[in-house]
Design a protein around this motif. Structure first.
Motif: not given
Length: 484
Positions: A281-293
């Motif tokens: 999850l420490g790595v996957l948290y980075g994609v949350l902004a992309l996922k939101s947009v």
């Protein structure tokens, strides 16, 4: 629905000298009709806005157009708005609600379909703690002659953040021919994008940036300019997360689908891969902004829901901001750099993804340490008479489900947009985050007086370690109790 006040402190009742036509005729007759949740749910637009507050039904349609908090008055139109009303308004405002009361809520056989928005907390007799705390905080602002919704540092801070973001965007994509320099600038741009979210739009969309409804709305819409939707954020964060913090199946911030990559409470199903969630999850948290947009906003728009939260109907203005923001973002963030930038498409996409990863990590880590730790409880709703209930008062549960960090550091207050004072924010979301250090001692002392556990980590790094330790604990153990 932020605190209402045009006076110097933001706490005076002068604003409520209502015109005669603002009070519905049926209220003047003191009619006490009985309404079901189904009845209320049909009145869910700005032009026909009913709210449920402490079991009574209010028709506030005539007040929408002059509401100092702007659109926040109908963020939960047609639903129970008790927690939002109490957390945003000074104590005296509740006395003025009678002018809009049209009846009482009654239990109906069709209530089950409104389950995700009708969770009940303990009654008003359990809110002595919050009543006392609000009196003390309001007295502080009144004595200091401070407007809790505004602080001049916000304007300077916003200018620095937005200015830095624009400079990094221009020099990183259009001026620099050095990839390493552009990577550095893209990283700073991503951090500033997160700062727009934490330090500008967060206050704007909570009505705690300014007294000006227009300026507050514009600052809230800065989220649309960096790719995400301010409207959808208000639905998820203001209507959902703040009403039902850390409650599984109610709080959209901890919602899961089975199977889900994340498990944050022992009430959620555990899969074999959750044993490693504190690593991946420490790595996957980075994609949350992309996922939101790129995904979440469109999914919410077309499905009409964000997890358990049914989104309100958009006004023409909100519809325009939603789609207009998407178009403007696509034009300046994708089309212009691809046509006139210094790099080929693949290099540009790499720089863009880097900026979004930095934004995602920054946002995720600051928000997660406030609620997803062992010291924060995850309440479990109990069924009583066919209704889902939490046995404690809402305000007490806000403290129990939330933690602070570095509460004496003005550096972390500004960097995190006040998220280091998340307890104060959940209790007083309509107060500008720059004021949180001033009211923190009042909140802490009142919690101690009423034996309400108040958790504050000494540093951000301690809070971060607690978050990942929690992920490890709940990922490994089936029987871990996190519901207090």
């Amino acid at each position: 629905m932020p605190p209402h006040a045009p006076d110097s402190t933001g706490l005076g009742p002068e604003v409520f000298r209502l015109p005669d036509d603002a009070i519905p005729a049926q209220d003047r007759r003191s009619t006490q009709k009985k309404y079901s949740l189904s009845d209320v749910s049909k009145h869910n637009t700005p032009n026909d806005c009913w709210l449920v507050i402490w079991g009574k039904v209010y028709d506030v349609t005539s007040w929408v157009k002059v509401h100092p908090g702007g659109s926040l008055i109908f963020v939960k139109a047609g639903q129970d708005s008790t927690q939002l009303f109490d957390s945003y308004h000074p104590l005296y405002v509740r006395k003025l609600l009678a002018q809009f009361c049209i009846g009482e809520l009654q239990t109906s056989a069709g209530d089950e379909k409104f389950k995700s928005s009708t969770l009940e907390y303990a009654g008003e007799e359990h809110e002595v703690f919050y009543h006392t705390l609000k009196q003390r905080v309001e007295t502080y602002f009144r004595k200091q002659k401070i407007n809790p919704r505004y602080h001049p540092q916000m304007l300077v801070k916003s200018a620095v953040i937005i200015g830095t973001l624009l400079l990094c965007y221009y020099f990183g994509f259009f001026w620099s021919q050095n990839v390493l320099l552009s990577m550095f600038l893209a990283s700073i741009m991503g951090f500033c994008t997160a700062e727009v979210g934490m330090s500008i739009m967060h206050d704007g969309n909570h009505g705690s940036y300014t007294q000006s409804t227009l300026l507050g709305y514009v600052m809230g819409a800065t989220l649309d300019l960096v790719g995400a939707s301010s409207f959808m954020w208000r639905q998820q964060h203001v209507a959902g997360h703040h009403s039902f913090t850390n409650i599984d199946h109610y709080d959209p911030d901890i919602r899961v689908k089975d199977p889900d990559l994340r498990r944050v409470t022992s009430q959620q199903p555990r899969r074999w891969f959750h044993e490693y969630q504190h690593i991946y999850l420490g790595v996957l948290y980075g994609v949350l902004a992309l996922k939101s947009v790129l995904i979440d906003d469109f999914s919410a728009f077309f499905s009409g829901a964000i997890g358990p939260v049914k989104i309100a109907q958009m006004t023409p203005l909100e519809m325009g901001v939603f789609w207009g923001g998407k178009v403007v973002y696509a034009l300046y963030m994708f089309l212009l750099p691809m046509m006139y930038g210094q790099y080929n498409i693949l290099t540009f996409i790499g720089l863009y993804i880097l900026s979004q990863l930095v934004a995602g990590w920054t946002l995720a880590l600051f928000f997660q340490v406030a609620h997803v730790v062992d010291d924060a409880v995850f309440p479990v709703a109990e069924t009583d008479g066919g209704k889902a209930k939490i046995p404690s008062g809402w305000a007490e549960m806000q403290v129990r489900t939330t933690t602070n960090f570095s509460s004496r550091s003005m550096f972390w207050t500004h960097i995190s947009g006040g998220l280091n004072h998340q307890i104060e924010h959940h209790l007083f979301p309509g107060v500008c985050h720059v004021h949180y250090p001033s009211i923190q001692p009042i909140v802490k002392a009142t919690c101690d007086e009423f034996n309400v556990p108040y958790t504050s980590y000494p540093t951000f790094w301690a809070a971060l370690r607690a978050h990942f330790q929690h992920l490890k604990n709940v990922g490994l153990q089936d029987g871990l109790r996190l519901d207090g």
